[in-house]
Design an enzyme around this catalytic site. Structure first.
Site, mmCIF file in Angstrom:
data_model
loop_
_atom_site.group_PDB
_atom_site.id
_atom_site.type_symbol
_atom_site.label_atom_id
_atom_site.label_comp_id
_atom_site.label_asym_id
_atom_site.label_seq_id
_atom_site.Cartn_x
_atom_site.Cartn_y
_atom_site.Cartn_z
ATOM 1 N N ASP A 27 -39.274 -30.539 -16.112
ATOM 2 C CA ASP A 27 -39.455 -31.964 -16.400
ATOM 3 C C ASP A 27 -40.935 -32.344 -16.553
ATOM 4 O OD1 ASP A 27 -38.591 -34.533 -16.884
ATOM 5 O OD2 ASP A 27 -38.493 -35.090 -14.767
ATOM 6 N N ASN A 75 -29.093 -36.125 -21.749
ATOM 7 C CA ASN A 75 -30.250 -36.148 -22.649
ATOM 8 C C ASN A 75 -29.892 -36.498 -24.098
ATOM 9 O OD1 ASN A 75 -31.972 -33.481 -20.850
ATOM 10 N ND2 ASN A 75 -32.340 -35.680 -20.726
#
Ligand code: IPE
Ligand code: IPE
Ligand code: MG
Length: 248
Positions: A27, A75
């Protein structure tokens, strides 16, 4: 291979076990790009390089299973352009992985529902999985993966077995349930690392992380390096894993 020429820092590792299974939530790519005035897609390209570097390093220091969160079931909410860029980086990576398979000797597996991917990407994923199946060191790529989705699929598969008369509800044990997850046969992660400063799981390995050790760092994934990994392992090695029991 300048990037990978550094020897592991055994002064940190010495006499201490390297985790058998390390999992990483990759991330911070977007923030890394924004800090540099670059498009988010440039952050993903840089993150992909970090993945190459860290997976090589894990292999070098003796990690047997390496699992990365590359794209979550959530996502898809992002702009099409960003999703396309991530998928295209994955295609590029898999082409390379297939080309370099004999040199790398790493088994590639996917956790996630690949049916939503393009036929081209699916074909590459299938090829990488099939051609690497006999290697011992294993890299698991979580793609269109969600921990809840994985659990629901396993529950559905077991319910279908019951409905078809192949199983009875009381046959369901923790082991039998684990065997129906994407991660079937893979030991639970010992260490889960999340860079970027976020302190949450974001739907990653919900079942498998029951007794995993977590390591959080503010470093953004594209800036994550071998030294950061060693720091995470050193932290892991300083912990007492009790699994609910008591250790002197
Ligand atoms: C992680 O980086 C990559 C994916 C989720 C695909 P992000 O894109 O989430 O980066 P930030 O969190 O916006 O910085
Ligand atoms: C988790 O990161 C998913 C991946 C790294 C692939 P996100 O950026 O999607 O997670 P949130 O939205 O910050 O929880
Ligand atoms: Mg993020």
């Amino acid at each position: 291979m300048g990037l990978f020429s550094r020897e592991p820092k055994f002064e940190i590792m010495e006499g201490r076990p390297v985790p058998r299974h390390i999992a990483i939530i990759m991330d911070g790519n977007g923030r890394w790009a924004r800090k540099r005035g670059l498009p988010r897609t440039a952050g993903h390209a840089a993150g992909c390089e970090t993945f190459r570097k860290i997976s090589n390093y894990c292999k070098k220091i003796g990690v047997k299973y390496f699992t990365v969160y590359a794209f979550s079931t959530e996502n898809w909410k992002r702009a099409q352009e960003e999703v396309d860029a991530i998928m295209s980086l994955m295609e590029q990576y898999l082409k390379e992985a297939i080309r370099d398979m004999q040199k790398n000797q790493v088994r590639i597996c996917f956790f996630g529902d690949l049916s939503r991917l393009s036929p081209e990407l699916r074909a590459l994923a299938d090829e990488a999985v099939a051609e690497s199946r006999d290697y011992e060191i294993q890299a698991n790529i979580c793609l269109n993966y969600g921990g809840r989705d994985e659990i629901v699929r396993a529950a559905r598969a077991f319910a279908a077995d019951c409905a078809a008369g192949r199983a009875k509800p009381e046959d369901l044990t923790e082991d039998a349930f684990s065997a129906r997850l994407f991660s079937a046969g893979v030991p639970d992660p010992d260490l889960i690392i999340r860079p970027s400063g976020e302190v949450r799981t974001s739907n990653f390995l919900l079942w498998q992380s029951a007794y995993s050790e977590y390591y959080f760092t503010d470093v953004l994934w594209p800036d994550f390096d071998e030294e950061e990994l060693e720091r995470a392992i050193a932290s892991y090695n300083g912990r007492s894993r009790r699994y609910g029991g008591i250790k002197p």
